[in-house]
Design a protein around this motif. Structure first.
Motif, PDB file in Angstrom:
ATOM      1  N   ALA A  49       0.810  -1.211   0.000  1.00 35.71           N
ATOM      2  CA  ALA A  49       0.000   0.000   0.000  1.00 35.71           C
ATOM      3  C   ALA A  49       0.847   1.267   0.000  1.00 35.71           C
ATOM      4  N   LEU A  50       1.998   1.226   0.631  1.00 38.75           N
ATOM      5  CA  LEU A  50       2.848   2.416   0.674  1.00 38.75           C
ATOM      6  C   LEU A  50       4.019   2.331  -0.290  1.00 38.75           C
ATOM      7  N   ARG A  51       4.552   1.124  -0.458  1.00 38.57           N
ATOM      8  CA  ARG A  51       5.799   0.915  -1.177  1.00 38.57           C
ATOM      9  C   ARG A  51       5.802   1.537  -2.572  1.00 38.57           C
ATOM     10  N   TYR A  52       4.685   1.387  -3.275  1.00 37.90           N
ATOM     11  CA  TYR A  52       4.680   1.827  -4.673  1.00 37.90           C
ATOM     12  C   TYR A  52       3.922   3.130  -4.894  1.00 37.90           C
ATOM     13  N   MET A  53       3.451   3.727  -3.781  1.00 36.77           N
ATOM     14  CA  MET A  53       2.609   4.912  -3.900  1.00 36.77           C
ATOM     15  C   MET A  53       3.325   6.059  -4.604  1.00 36.77           C
ATOM     16  N   VAL A  54       4.614   6.241  -4.309  1.00 39.32           N
ATOM     17  CA  VAL A  54       5.365   7.344  -4.917  1.00 39.32           C
ATOM     18  C   VAL A  54       5.376   7.203  -6.432  1.00 39.32           C
ATOM     19  N   THR A  55       5.624   5.976  -6.899  1.00 34.88           N
ATOM     20  CA  THR A  55       5.654   5.751  -8.342  1.00 34.88           C
ATOM     21  C   THR A  55       4.306   6.107  -8.969  1.00 34.88           C
TER      22      THR A  55
ATOM     23  N   LEU B   1       4.517   5.157 -20.589  1.00 34.48           N
ATOM     24  CA  LEU B   1       5.404   4.615 -21.610  1.00 34.48           C
ATOM     25  C   LEU B   1       6.763   5.304 -21.555  1.00 34.48           C
ATOM     26  N   LEU B   2       6.719   6.634 -21.380  1.00 36.21           N
ATOM     27  CA  LEU B   2       7.957   7.396 -21.332  1.00 36.21           C
ATOM     28  C   LEU B   2       8.789   7.007 -20.107  1.00 36.21           C
ATOM     29  N   LEU B   3       8.137   7.034 -18.927  1.00 31.44           N
ATOM     30  CA  LEU B   3       8.865   6.721 -17.703  1.00 31.44           C
ATOM     31  C   LEU B   3       9.321   5.271 -17.698  1.00 31.44           C
ATOM     32  N   GLY B   4       8.464   4.386 -18.230  1.00 23.89           N
ATOM     33  CA  GLY B   4       8.854   2.980 -18.337  1.00 23.89           C
ATOM     34  C   GLY B   4      10.104   2.843 -19.186  1.00 23.89           C
ATOM     35  N   ALA B   5      10.142   3.572 -20.303  1.00 28.59           N
ATOM     36  CA  ALA B   5      11.292   3.492 -21.203  1.00 28.59           C
ATOM     37  C   ALA B   5      12.548   4.019 -20.520  1.00 28.59           C
ATOM     38  N   ILE B   6      12.415   5.171 -19.860  1.00 22.15           N
ATOM     39  CA  ILE B   6      13.592   5.763 -19.214  1.00 22.15           C
ATOM     40  C   ILE B   6      14.102   4.859 -18.100  1.00 22.15           C
ATOM     41  N   ASP B   7      13.177   4.373 -17.285  1.00 27.56           N
ATOM     42  CA  ASP B   7      13.564   3.536 -16.152  1.00 27.56           C
ATOM     43  C   ASP B   7      14.231   2.247 -16.628  1.00 27.56           C
ATOM     44  N   THR B   8      13.616   1.607 -17.633  1.00 34.35           N
ATOM     45  CA  THR B   8      14.145   0.335 -18.121  1.00 34.35           C
ATOM     46  C   THR B   8      15.516   0.513 -18.769  1.00 34.35           C
ATOM     47  N   THR B   9      15.641   1.560 -19.609  1.00 31.86           N
ATOM     48  CA  THR B   9      16.921   1.794 -20.269  1.00 31.86           C
ATOM     49  C   THR B   9      17.997   2.110 -19.232  1.00 31.86           C
TER      50      THR B   9
ATOM     51  N   TYR C 136      14.057   9.864 -11.892  1.00 32.51           N
ATOM     52  CA  TYR C 136      13.666  11.097 -11.207  1.00 32.51           C
ATOM     53  C   TYR C 136      14.183  12.342 -11.919  1.00 32.51           C
ATOM     54  N   LEU C 137      15.331  12.225 -12.600  1.00 30.48           N
ATOM     55  CA  LEU C 137      15.816  13.347 -13.393  1.00 30.48           C
ATOM     56  C   LEU C 137      14.776  13.698 -14.453  1.00 30.48           C
TER      57      LEU C 137
ATOM     58  N   ILE D 127      11.812  15.415 -12.860  1.00 31.15           N
ATOM     59  CA  ILE D 127      12.077  16.820 -12.524  1.00 31.15           C
ATOM     60  C   ILE D 127      11.992  17.679 -13.784  1.00 31.15           C
ATOM     61  N   LEU D 128      12.628  17.206 -14.863  1.00 27.91           N
ATOM     62  CA  LEU D 128      12.627  17.972 -16.109  1.00 27.91           C
ATOM     63  C   LEU D 128      11.201  18.171 -16.617  1.00 27.91           C
ATOM     64  N   ILE D 129      10.440  17.088 -16.660  1.00 23.35           N
ATOM     65  CA  ILE D 129       9.089  17.181 -17.215  1.00 23.35           C
ATOM     66  C   ILE D 129       8.219  18.097 -16.367  1.00 23.35           C
ATOM     67  N   VAL D 130       8.306  17.926 -15.057  1.00 23.69           N
ATOM     68  CA  VAL D 130       7.451  18.736 -14.192  1.00 23.69           C
ATOM     69  C   VAL D 130       7.856  20.210 -14.242  1.00 23.69           C
ATOM     70  N   THR D 131       9.171  20.476 -14.452  1.00 30.83           N
ATOM     71  CA  THR D 131       9.608  21.871 -14.589  1.00 30.83           C
ATOM     72  C   THR D 131       9.065  22.477 -15.877  1.00 30.83           C
ATOM     73  N   LEU D 132       9.171  21.706 -16.963  1.00 25.14           N
ATOM     74  CA  LEU D 132       8.754  22.231 -18.270  1.00 25.14           C
ATOM     75  C   LEU D 132       7.228  22.255 -18.404  1.00 25.14           C
ATOM     76  N   PHE D 133       6.581  21.241 -17.865  1.00 23.42           N
ATOM     77  CA  PHE D 133       5.113  21.166 -17.937  1.00 23.42           C
ATOM     78  C   PHE D 133       4.553  21.054 -16.523  1.00 23.42           C
ATOM     79  N   PRO D 134       4.369  22.181 -15.844  1.00 25.29           N
ATOM     80  CA  PRO D 134       3.939  22.097 -14.441  1.00 25.29           C
ATOM     81  C   PRO D 134       2.606  21.365 -14.269  1.00 25.29           C
ATOM     82  N   ARG D 135       1.760  21.335 -15.288  1.00 22.75           N
ATOM     83  CA  ARG D 135       0.481  20.633 -15.154  1.00 22.75           C
ATOM     84  C   ARG D 135       0.549  19.220 -15.688  1.00 22.75           C
ATOM     85  N   GLY D 136       1.746  18.755 -15.982  1.00 23.57           N
ATOM     86  CA  GLY D 136       1.872  17.428 -16.565  1.00 23.57           C
ATOM     87  C   GLY D 136       1.887  17.528 -18.079  1.00 23.57           C
ATOM     88  N   LEU D 137       2.198  16.416 -18.737  1.00 24.87           N
ATOM     89  CA  LEU D 137       2.351  16.437 -20.193  1.00 24.87           C
ATOM     90  C   LEU D 137       1.061  16.859 -20.888  1.00 24.87           C
TER      91      LEU D 137
END
Lengths: 287, 391
Positions: free
Chosen positions: A219-225, A246-254, A268-269, A272-282
């Motif tokens: 219940a807590l372990r994966y909440m952040v993700t 798909l994007l995060l999956g690709a980055i994480d897996t690679t 997380y990098l 940070i970049l995405i949230v900075t550039l798109f504060p409301r999400g993609l």
């Protein structure tokens, strides 16, 4: 080349598991504007239902999924009526405090009733083993998850954008008072969307159990993700959540393939970049 | 009301007097939170010891005071150890699941005149941080070294290691590398995986690309082990004949039902399997299963705790119940006995336990229950990691 293709397949599979579990949270956070930190707890309840039905009662996998969804929704109905209904529109801090409290209760109760050991949902013979794709083999179960992910995405998009209920839901979100004045029972709309979100959580908990094994701290372990997926995709946006996964999956897996010692640095990098550039999400749909 | 209070005070004072020769043992471990199962095993081991031996040594009665440190938290462990020594007046400190917790508390031993019996924490260095530490569990070096030998003997010349990126994982990586290269093999790649990893598929691809014939892994018991073993099977490494080696942490008995068929045939080395075939172990398992309630939850920390209690009882005998840490530790140096895990002894120089390490294979018994079947014994293994501790 083979390696690149292979990573792409892994990324797609991992992204889709994330999607199926997180999309329900995107619905509650984006459409109902409730920061529901108990989302993981509901996914876990679903998983435990399925595990109990399939492993201990010996029912089929499909029956297990059905029982998980129905069972979790039945548990969620009184919780919605007596707890969540008080925090619609409340300040976010209130919502966070209450939902995290629910999470801890669920962890405690699960630990007490089922014990701290790992639980699995046994797969039917059809989904066991792996399929040879020519350049590599992939677990059959992952293909099943990928298909489920796309089906859920399509179904939800249709429900929200193309049905009568979807219109009412969108109207309620934009202006609940006005919608109510027009004769829509907004309480019912909220209750139904909450149930849908919970059902998705439970579904995700069951089919994702191979990758995210069930135990009380699930219940807590994966909440952040899950939260990251929603904030990157834009709360309430289905295409957004899909792209984000798909994007995060690709980055994480690679990242994990090329430089596992960096841990989740790249993940997380990117966040940070995405949230900075798109504060409301993609694909943020909120005003 | 006042009268009642006075009566209560009198009662407490009286009972205090009645227990004058009670010897308290402070046990620190994870009794709540994600690692509560391990703490529960400590308790089961201790309770089993009481059930079999009674709670008296000579005329002294033993009393256990439990303190909970849910996750590795050295500051909290030290604070609780201090409270146990100063306020509760414990004569012995015991337990300790995590290395940092044990390390932090060793600073108190000398001044508090208290010996420490480590019932789990498995880093070689703990023993060097105070002369008053005795360990009845194992070290990662101790359990890892034999598997490297097994790998080489089974025809693996190129191996890859995948370990969780934290203290014990790195210990395991170093131990495997040292032992495997001594046998004449080559470790082609070493990968450290973040503790939070839940999708191992890309790592399995790495293993494939490295051309290794065998993989060695160390993962703490819990959710990732399941995903790791599944990834190994699903990504076709098993069918390609890449051999799988690990320490027994991966096939802890409490995780086996969840791992199921996926784990069948996995080879691990460890100091204790619940299935160990000896009369001592049968007696122990019967008592410990009763203590823990649910037999499927019983695993290795229980035996560390059980033997820890034996060592403490010997210490109490030697000191006649008086608080004398140095004398207590001296008394158990070289002590040897038959533990549920087999013949063991406390090495007089290192104060660490010398024990058999077993090679086990996950098998299924007649009732369909999975267990670690011991197939080979490496006798009287010390701690090879001690030579590598940075002084």
């Amino acid at each position: 080349m083979q390696t690149v293709l292979s990573i792409a397949v892994d990324a797609l599979a991992y992204g889709m598991v994330l999607f199926v579990i997180s999309i329900g949270l995107s619905v509650t956070m984006g459409l109902m504007r409730v920061v529901n930190l108990a989302h993981g707890a509901f996914a876990m309840i679903g998983g435990y239902f399925a595990s109990y039905a399939v492993r201990d009662l010996g029912l089929g996998y499909a029956a297990g999924i059905l029982i998980a969804i129905v069972g979790t929704v039945i548990i969620a109905i009184p919780v919605e009526r007596f707890l969540y209904r008080r925090i619609y529109g409340a300040p976010q801090l209130t919502q966070v405090l209450m939902t995290i409290g629910i999470t801890f209760c669920v962890i405690g109760i699960t630990n007490f009733t089922f014990g701290p050991t790992l639980k699995t949902v046994p797969l039917p013979a059809m989904l066991q083993g792996s399929v040879d794709l020519g350049f590599r083999s992939i677990a059959t179960h992952r293909i099943f998850v990928i298909i489920c992910g796309f089906a859920v995405a399509a179904g939800l998009w249709f429900l929200i954008e193309r049905t009568n209920f979807g219109i009412k839901l969108r109207a309620t979100i934009d202006n609940a008072a006005m919608t109510a004045a027009l004769g829509v029972r907004t309480e019912l709309v909220y209750a139904v969307s909450f149930a849908v979100a919970i059902a998705l959580a439970a579904f995700g908990g069951v089919i994702g159990a191979e990758l995210l094994p069930l135990e009380p701290y699930y219940a807590l372990r994966y909440m952040v993700t899950f939260l990251v997926v929603v904030s990157v995709g834009g709360a309430g946006s289905i295409p957004g959540a899909l792209i984000a996964c798909l994007l995060l999956g690709a980055i994480d897996t690679t990242g994990r393939y090329l430089a596992p010692e960096y841990g989740e640095f790249f993940f997380y990098l990117a966040v940070i970049l995405i949230v900075t550039l798109f504060p409301r999400g993609l694909v943020g749909r909120m005003k | 009301m006042k009268k009642l209070f006075a009566a209560a005070v009198a009662l407490v004072a009286l009972s205090g007097a009645a227990y004058a020769d009670t010897i308290k043992i402070g046990v620190i471990g994870p009794f709540s939170g994600p690692f509560a199962l391990q703490g529960k095993n400590f308790k089961a081991g201790i309770d089993a010891w009481f059930a079999l031996n009674g709670n008296k040594v000579g005329s002294d009665e033993i009393q256990i005071v439990y303190r909970d440190v849910p996750q590795a938290d050295p500051a909290r462990s030290k604070a609780l150890a201090q409270e146990l020594v100063v306020r509760e007046g414990v004569q012995y400190l015991a337990g300790f699941y995590f290395t940092p917790d044990a390390m932090a508390a060793t600073a108190l031993l000398q001044q508090g005149n208290v010996p420490m019996v480590v019932m789990n924490a498995a880093t070689s260095a703990i023993i060097t941080s105070s002369p008053l530490v005795v360990r009845t569990s194992f070290t990662t070096w101790q359990t890892t070294t034999p598997i490297a030998k097994v790998a080489k003997e089974q025809g693996v010349t190129k191996a890859i290691t995948l370990v969780s990126d934290y203290g014990p994982g790195i210990d395991a990586e170093n131990a495997f590398k040292a032992a495997f290269e001594k046998e004449g093999g080559k470790v082609v790649e070493t990968i450290r995986m973040p503790l939070s990893t839940n999708d191992f598929a890309p790592l399995m691809q790495r293993v494939k690309d490295s051309g290794a014939e065998g993989l060695f892994t160390f993962l703490p018991s819990g959710p990732p082990t399941l995903a790791f073993v599944k990834a190994y099977n699903d990504n076709g490494l098993k069918t390609r004949g890449v051999k799988f080696y690990a320490t027994g942490d991966l096939t802890q008995e409490s995780d086996l039902p969840a791992l199921g068929d996926a784990a069948l045939g996995l080879q691990t080395t460890y100091h204790y399997a619940v299935s160990h075939d000896s009369p001592e172990n049968k007696t122990f398992v019967a008592a410990a299963e009763k203590a823990i309630g649910n037999p499927t939850e019983l695993s290795f920390p229980a035996v560390g705790a059980f033997d820890g209690m034996y060592v403490i009882s010997k210490m109490i005998e030697a000191t006649g119940g008086k608080q004398d840490a140095k004398k207590a530790v001296e008394a158990v140096k070289g002590l040897s006995w038959t533990s549920p895990r087999g013949p063991v002894s406390i090495d007089p120089d290192s104060r660490h336990i010398t024990e058999n390490i077993y090679l086990r294979e996950v098998s299924k018994d007649a009732n369909g229950k999975y267990y670690n079947k011991e197939v080979r014994t490496f006798e009287k293994q010390g701690d090879p990691g001690l030579g590598f501790v940075k002084k």
